[in-house]
Design a protein around this motif. Structure first.
Motif, PDB file in Angstrom:
ATOM      1  N   TRP A 254       0.807  -1.220   0.000  1.00 41.42           N
ATOM      2  CA  TRP A 254       0.000   0.000   0.000  1.00 41.42           C
ATOM      3  C   TRP A 254       0.843   1.274   0.000  1.00 41.42           C
ATOM      4  O   TRP A 254       0.293   2.372  -0.064  1.00 41.42           O
ATOM      5  N   ALA A 255       2.163   1.129   0.094  1.00 41.89           N
ATOM      6  CA  ALA A 255       3.057   2.293   0.072  1.00 41.89           C
ATOM      7  C   ALA A 255       4.166   2.034  -0.932  1.00 41.89           C
ATOM      8  O   ALA A 255       5.011   1.167  -0.722  1.00 41.89           O
ATOM      9  N   SER A 256       4.173   2.784  -2.018  1.00 43.81           N
ATOM     10  CA  SER A 256       5.153   2.543  -3.078  1.00 43.81           C
ATOM     11  C   SER A 256       6.558   2.962  -2.674  1.00 43.81           C
ATOM     12  O   SER A 256       7.545   2.433  -3.179  1.00 43.81           O
ATOM     13  N   ASN A 257       6.661   3.915  -1.757  1.00 42.39           N
ATOM     14  CA  ASN A 257       7.959   4.377  -1.249  1.00 42.39           C
ATOM     15  C   ASN A 257       8.008   4.030   0.234  1.00 42.39           C
ATOM     16  O   ASN A 257       7.452   4.743   1.070  1.00 42.39           O
ATOM     17  N   PHE A 258       8.668   2.918   0.570  1.00 41.45           N
ATOM     18  CA  PHE A 258       8.600   2.383   1.930  1.00 41.45           C
ATOM     19  C   PHE A 258       9.965   1.943   2.428  1.00 41.45           C
ATOM     20  O   PHE A 258      10.748   1.345   1.694  1.00 41.45           O
ATOM     21  N   GLU A 259      10.251   2.275   3.678  1.00 40.59           N
ATOM     22  CA  GLU A 259      11.448   1.797   4.359  1.00 40.59           C
ATOM     23  C   GLU A 259      11.059   1.355   5.768  1.00 40.59           C
ATOM     24  O   GLU A 259      10.053   1.809   6.317  1.00 40.59           O
ATOM     25  N   ARG A 260      11.871   0.460   6.351  1.00 40.49           N
ATOM     26  CA  ARG A 260      11.612   0.027   7.709  1.00 40.49           C
ATOM     27  C   ARG A 260      12.902   0.016   8.520  1.00 40.49           C
ATOM     28  O   ARG A 260      13.988  -0.176   7.988  1.00 40.49           O
ATOM     29  N   VAL A 261      12.738   0.263   9.808  1.00 41.81           N
ATOM     30  CA  VAL A 261      13.843   0.202  10.759  1.00 41.81           C
ATOM     31  C   VAL A 261      13.411  -0.728  11.882  1.00 41.81           C
ATOM     32  O   VAL A 261      12.335  -0.534  12.469  1.00 41.81           O
ATOM     33  N   ASP A 262      14.187  -1.754  12.166  1.00 40.62           N
ATOM     34  CA  ASP A 262      13.864  -2.677  13.250  1.00 40.62           C
ATOM     35  C   ASP A 262      14.624  -2.283  14.507  1.00 40.62           C
ATOM     36  O   ASP A 262      15.841  -2.073  14.474  1.00 40.62           O
ATOM     37  N   VAL A 263      13.891  -2.187  15.609  1.00 46.10           N
ATOM     38  CA  VAL A 263      14.463  -1.743  16.877  1.00 46.10           C
ATOM     39  C   VAL A 263      14.174  -2.801  17.938  1.00 46.10           C
ATOM     40  O   VAL A 263      13.030  -3.251  18.081  1.00 46.10           O
ATOM     41  N   ASP A 264      15.176  -3.189  18.684  1.00 45.38           N
ATOM     42  CA  ASP A 264      15.005  -4.173  19.750  1.00 45.38           C
ATOM     43  C   ASP A 264      14.440  -3.466  20.982  1.00 45.38           C
ATOM     44  O   ASP A 264      15.154  -3.148  21.929  1.00 45.38           O
ATOM     45  N   ALA A 265      13.131  -3.191  20.925  1.00 52.83           N
ATOM     46  CA  ALA A 265      12.487  -2.422  21.986  1.00 52.83           C
ATOM     47  C   ALA A 265      11.031  -2.836  22.106  1.00 52.83           C
ATOM     48  O   ALA A 265      10.485  -3.515  21.230  1.00 52.83           O
ATOM     49  N   ASN A 266      10.404  -2.384  23.191  1.00 55.13           N
ATOM     50  CA  ASN A 266       9.004  -2.688  23.450  1.00 55.13           C
ATOM     51  C   ASN A 266       8.121  -1.519  23.013  1.00 55.13           C
ATOM     52  O   ASN A 266       8.604  -0.539  22.427  1.00 55.13           O
TER      53      ASN A 266
END
Length: 290
Positions: A254-266
């Protein structure tokens, strides 16, 4: 760190309490809080962003010092999107802005991020621990068909959604919480003591239940196709006790321009890891600044 305060009239005669922070000549950044928080939850992050952005925060309807609608339907997603529009039109005039949101702030601002009228106005969006309910519904249906273990994992995490549908019990439970007791809950979840207190937690929890009652059944039973009108960054909290990181897998559809950041957090990393979360918001916004 000082803020200017504002009252914003909504289209249905509610009043939203808003604040602006920093130098108005800087790029504009709007931060929308989740549940059961109010705009004060952002202050540790604001201190890490104020040198780079002109920041707008506000108490969403039913939270903090904003007024409390009497009817459940007044908390529906289209109405919440209109609230954001009223805030930015009043405080930012015709300026484009970056947007970041946490928890229910993210859930509700997905409504704006997928509205064509915001194309070109919202420059970037950082979502933290709050999926678009329409996207989540499509994801849940797909998992039920093909990977039932993931379906039931998220269903188990979402037990509170069912509880919050109860009209008397759910709001009443929040009367048991005072700021100190809620701080102990957060400290246990985040593994960190001394997090900022929400002095309004009982009222914020009680009235914000309406967000769940107004939106979950309609959106999960009748999802809409909602495409993002701006670049989207998901900050994925890998130990989130309420939102499965797997839900983020749906966003690229649903988002053509997408990035993700994974964080070891709650879930409340906005309180326990403010400097780190601020760095992700800052980097993404500046990358997409007009």
């Amino acid at each position: 760190m000082r803020a200017n305060t504002h009252w914003i009239a909504t289209q249905d005669q509610q009043q939203l309490y808003a604040k602006t922070w920093g130098d108005e000549s800087k790029p504009a950044l709007v931060l929308v809080h989740g549940y059961p928080d109010n705009q004060e939850v952002w202050e540790p992050i604001i201190s890490n962003l104020i040198s780079d952005f002109y920041i707008v925060t506000y108490d969403v309807r039913g939270a903090g010092q904003s007024t409390i609608p009497k009817k459940i339907r007044a908390y529906a997603l289209p109405r919440l999107s209109l609230d954001l529009e009223c805030v930015v039109n009043k405080l930012l005039a015709n300026r484009p802005f970056h947007l970041a949101a946490h928890d229910w702030g993210s859930i509700q601002t997905w409504e704006s991020v997928t509205e064509p009228k915001f194309k070109g106005r919202i420059l970037s969006y950082t979502t933290i621990s709050g999926p678009c309910l329409d996207h989540a519904a499509f994801w849940m249906r797909e998992q039920f068909k093909h990977q039932k273990s993931k379906f039931f994992k998220q269903l188990f995490k979402s037990w509170y959604i069912v509880a919050f549908q109860l009209p008397i019990l759910a709001p009443t439970v929040w009367h048991l919480f005072n700021p100190e007791r809620w701080a102990k809950v957060l400290a246990q979840m985040e593994g960190q003591k001394g997090l900022p207190l929400n002095q309004n937690i009982s009222a914020d929890g009680e009235h914000g239940v309406a967000l769940y009652r107004a939106n979950f059944i309609p959106r999960l039973s009748m999802p809409r196709q909602r495409h993002a009108v701006c670049p989207v960054q998901a900050v994925v909290l890998k130990r989130d006790k309420f939102v499965s990181p797997e839900l983020i897998d749906e966003i690229p559809k649903w988002a053509s321009n997408f990035e993700r950041v994974d964080v070891d957090a709650n879930h409340w990393a906005v309180l326990s890891r403010p400097e780190e979360i601020a760095s992700y918001i800052k980097a993404y916004a500046l990358k997409h600044n007009a």
